[in-house]
Design an enzyme around this catalytic site. Structure first.
Site, short mmCIF file in Angstrom:
data_model
loop_
_atom_site.label_atom_id
_atom_site.label_comp_id
_atom_site.label_asym_id
_atom_site.label_seq_id
_atom_site.Cartn_x
_atom_site.Cartn_y
_atom_site.Cartn_z
N LYS A 1 -12.19 33.71 38.71
CA LYS A 1 -12.14 34.28 37.36
C LYS A 1 -13.55 34.43 36.77
CE LYS A 1 -11.11 31.52 33.65
NZ LYS A 1 -12.14 31.70 32.63
N CYS B 1 -12.62 28.06 18.24
CA CYS B 1 -11.64 27.29 19.00
C CYS B 1 -11.78 25.84 18.58
CB CYS B 1 -11.86 27.46 20.51
SG CYS B 1 -13.49 26.97 21.03
N ARG C 1 -3.88 32.62 32.34
CA ARG C 1 -5.23 33.19 32.18
C ARG C 1 -6.11 32.84 33.37
NH1 ARG C 1 -8.12 31.71 26.80
NH2 ARG C 1 -9.73 32.61 28.13
C1 UD1 Z 1 -18.71 29.08 31.68
C2 UD1 Z 1 -17.34 29.18 32.29
C3 UD1 Z 1 -16.53 27.94 31.96
C4 UD1 Z 1 -17.28 26.69 32.37
C5 UD1 Z 1 -18.69 26.69 31.80
C6 UD1 Z 1 -19.53 25.53 32.31
C7 UD1 Z 1 -16.92 31.56 32.27
C8 UD1 Z 1 -16.11 32.66 31.73
N1 UD1 Z 1 -16.68 30.35 31.74
O1 UD1 Z 1 -18.57 29.02 30.27
O2 UD1 Z 1 -15.29 28.03 32.67
O3 UD1 Z 1 -16.60 25.57 31.90
O4 UD1 Z 1 -19.36 27.91 32.16
O5 UD1 Z 1 -19.59 25.55 33.69
O6 UD1 Z 1 -17.73 31.73 33.15
N2 UD1 Z 1 -24.32 26.77 24.84
C9 UD1 Z 1 -25.14 26.84 23.75
N3 UD1 Z 1 -25.64 28.04 23.39
C10 UD1 Z 1 -25.36 29.17 24.10
C11 UD1 Z 1 -24.54 29.10 25.23
C12 UD1 Z 1 -24.02 27.86 25.58
O7 UD1 Z 1 -25.39 25.84 23.08
O8 UD1 Z 1 -25.87 30.26 23.73
C13 UD1 Z 1 -23.74 25.46 25.24
C14 UD1 Z 1 -22.22 25.45 25.21
O9 UD1 Z 1 -21.72 25.19 23.93
C15 UD1 Z 1 -21.91 24.36 26.19
C16 UD1 Z 1 -23.03 24.49 27.22
O10 UD1 Z 1 -24.08 25.20 26.58
O11 UD1 Z 1 -22.00 23.12 25.58
C17 UD1 Z 1 -22.64 25.21 28.49
O12 UD1 Z 1 -22.10 26.47 28.16
P1 UD1 Z 1 -22.12 27.67 29.19
O13 UD1 Z 1 -22.70 27.21 30.49
O14 UD1 Z 1 -22.75 28.84 28.54
O15 UD1 Z 1 -20.58 27.94 29.44
P2 UD1 Z 1 -19.81 29.31 29.35
O16 UD1 Z 1 -20.63 30.39 29.96
O17 UD1 Z 1 -19.31 29.49 27.97
#
Ligand code: UD1
Length: 451
Positions: A30, A125, A405
């Site tokens: 996914k 969320c 999903r």
């Molecule tokens: C992706 C995955 C999700 C997985 C996660 C961590 C997808 C669609 N989803 O989510 O299944 O659990 O990686 O492996 O690929 N953060 C910030 N600022 C930002 C972006 C992120 O503070 O601009 C923080 C987030 O709140 C979180 C951490 O960084 O605490 C990691 O987030 P991130 O690696 O970006 O996860 P996703 O891409 O949302």
């Protein structure tokens, strides 16, 4: 007898206590398929994708692409043809974008293609509004002006110029989005402290097949030399390590023998190590991983971490397994704030889990018992399915809209492994089992965590 049933939702009915045995092929990932579909916007032509998972998140991303003007055809066997030559909008509608956070991946692709994007902020969320600050700071470093209007992020890039961007956190989403935007920037972009996840690598490989010049994917430093144009290509999405991991845990939690085929075992090494530490036998060979469960397993401590650490997405499924271990395991969640929201549902099945902030103490119980439970998010849904497989009696799992999903044809796959699992939709009389007892009306969890 059924005392109460909301009569509306679709549920999974699982009769627990069966040993799961057999082989499954890992479906497409996914978290790779969604950004790759978004990246197809850059092709200005036809892209052919194979091993696209049949999950509802893919349906929503399809609808988003169509809303922008793309034509998407699905073919049997997980092949999808995306023609983005007629994409003529850079503003996907909120009604679709709000349904999955990965939809924000279209932002980088739209910026690269049009120099503009108007994308509603990802929805809130249980962990609060999803942070995208790192995505936005990265775009700005490339020369994109960012405004916030009516809850949408308005990105405007008269020109895109390569830059060195050091991510404060190793964010999967920010790495993907910045990489997408940088593919067509003038000059060279370097992303430092980039995410190492295989899904990031798959996106980079896909972009390279489209003509992008990217190197260093899979390392903390990704370098992107901008190109003027990208073209369509054919690509096979990598297997889903989270789904594969969930089925392997299903083998372990039922004392069974389950093999997942068609994947690189390295993707599951952190899980395999922890399963071995509990006493289960894990055999990784070639492109398959086999788990043989045991009747009684040991506790083990787990700390989630970015790849190659223990995946946060497997935390809930593994906690379901630990809830039957002979002793107490300590689990620390380091990626997301509120990723133990499902614990109250596992407790309904008899699990003994104490949560304090980002830490949980999971004390194994003798047995789990059937219950009516509600999945609050995708992977928590996986955890509840696992618990139900091992529980005594027949459980009902609601919130299938979350499970669907991320897990394709879940009841069919479980059945193929020897589980008793069936999907029941709609009204109460359709329910097959006379011995399902619903003891109370469940409050519905309305604000799911949904990465
Ligand atoms: C992706 C995955 C999700 C997985 C996660 C961590 C997808 C669609 N989803 O989510 O299944 O659990 O990686 O492996 O690929 N953060 C910030 N600022 C930002 C972006 C992120 O503070 O601009 C923080 C987030 O709140 C979180 C951490 O960084 O605490 C990691 O987030 P991130 O690696 O970006 O996860 P996703 O891409 O949302």
């Amino acid at each position: 007898m059924i005392d109460s049933f909301d009569g509306l939702s679709t549920r999974l009915i699982i009769e627990g206590g069966r040993r799961l045995e057999g082989t499954l092929h890992a479906p497409g990932a996914k978290n790779a398929a969604l950004p790759i579909m978004a990246a197809a916007i850059l092709a200005e032509g036809e892209t052919v994708l194979h091993r696209v998972p049949r999950i509802t998140d893919v349906d929503v991303m399809t609808a988003i692409l169509e809303s922008l003007g793309a034509r998407v055809r699905e073919q049997p066997g997980g092949t999808m043809v995306i023609d983005t030559s007629s994409v003529n909008s850079y503003a996907p509608p909120y009604a679709l974008v709000s349904r999955l956070n990965a939809s924000f991946d279209v932002t980088g692709a739209l910026i690269a293609r049009f120099g503009r994007a108007e994308v509603p902020q990802p929805g809130g969320c249980v962990i609060g509004p999803r942070a995208v600050d790192l995505h936005l700071r990265g775009f700005e470093a490339l020369g994109v002006e960012i405004d916030l209007e009516h809850g949408a992020i308005i990105a405007n890039a008269p020109s895109l110029n390569g830059a060195t961007i050091a991510l404060a956190k190793r964010s999967v989403g920010a790495t993907k989005n910045i990489m997408l935007a940088a593919t067509k920037a003038r000059g060279t972009t370097v992303i430092e402290n980039a995410a190492l996840e295989p899904e990031v690598v798959d996106l980079a490989d896909f972009l390279c097949a489209m003509g992008a010049r990217i190197r260093g994917q899979g390392t903390p430093t990704i370098t992107i030399d901008g190109v003027r144009k990208l073209h369509g290509c054919e690509h096979t999405v990598i297997p889903d390590r989270v789904v594969a991991g969930t089925y392997l845990i299903a083998g372990a939690i039922t004392g069974g023998d389950v093999t997942l085929q068609g994947l690189d075992p390295a993707m599951l090494e952190a899980l395999a190590d922890k399963l071995r530490a509990t006493g289960a036998a894990v055999d990784a060979q070639g492109v398959s991983v086999r788990v043989q469960g045991i009747p009684a397993w040991k506790p083990v401590d787990v700390v989630t971490a970015p790849y190659p650490g223990f995946a946060t997405d497997l935390q809930a499924p593994f906690v379901a397994y630990l809830s039957l271990a002979k002793g107490t395991s300590l689990v620390e969640e380091t990626i997301f704030d509120a990723r133990f929201v499902y614990v109250s549902e596992l407790a309904r099945m008899g699990a003994d889990i104490k949560v304090s902030g980002r830490n949980a103490a999971v004390t194994g119980v003798e047995r789990l018992k059937d219950a009516v439970v509600e999945a609050p998010d995708i992977r928590a849904g996986g955890a509840l399915v696992l618990a139900a497989l091992a529980a005594e009696g027949t459980s009902q799992i609601g919130g299938l809209e979350f499970i669907d999903r991320g897990y394709e044809f879940i009841e069919a796959k479980l059945t193929a492994l020897g589980a008793s699992a069936m999907r029941v939709s709609g009204v109460a009389p359709v329910l097959p089992a006379a011995d399902i007892t619903v003891t109370e009306t469940l409050p519905r969890i309305v604000t799911p965590y949904a990465p």
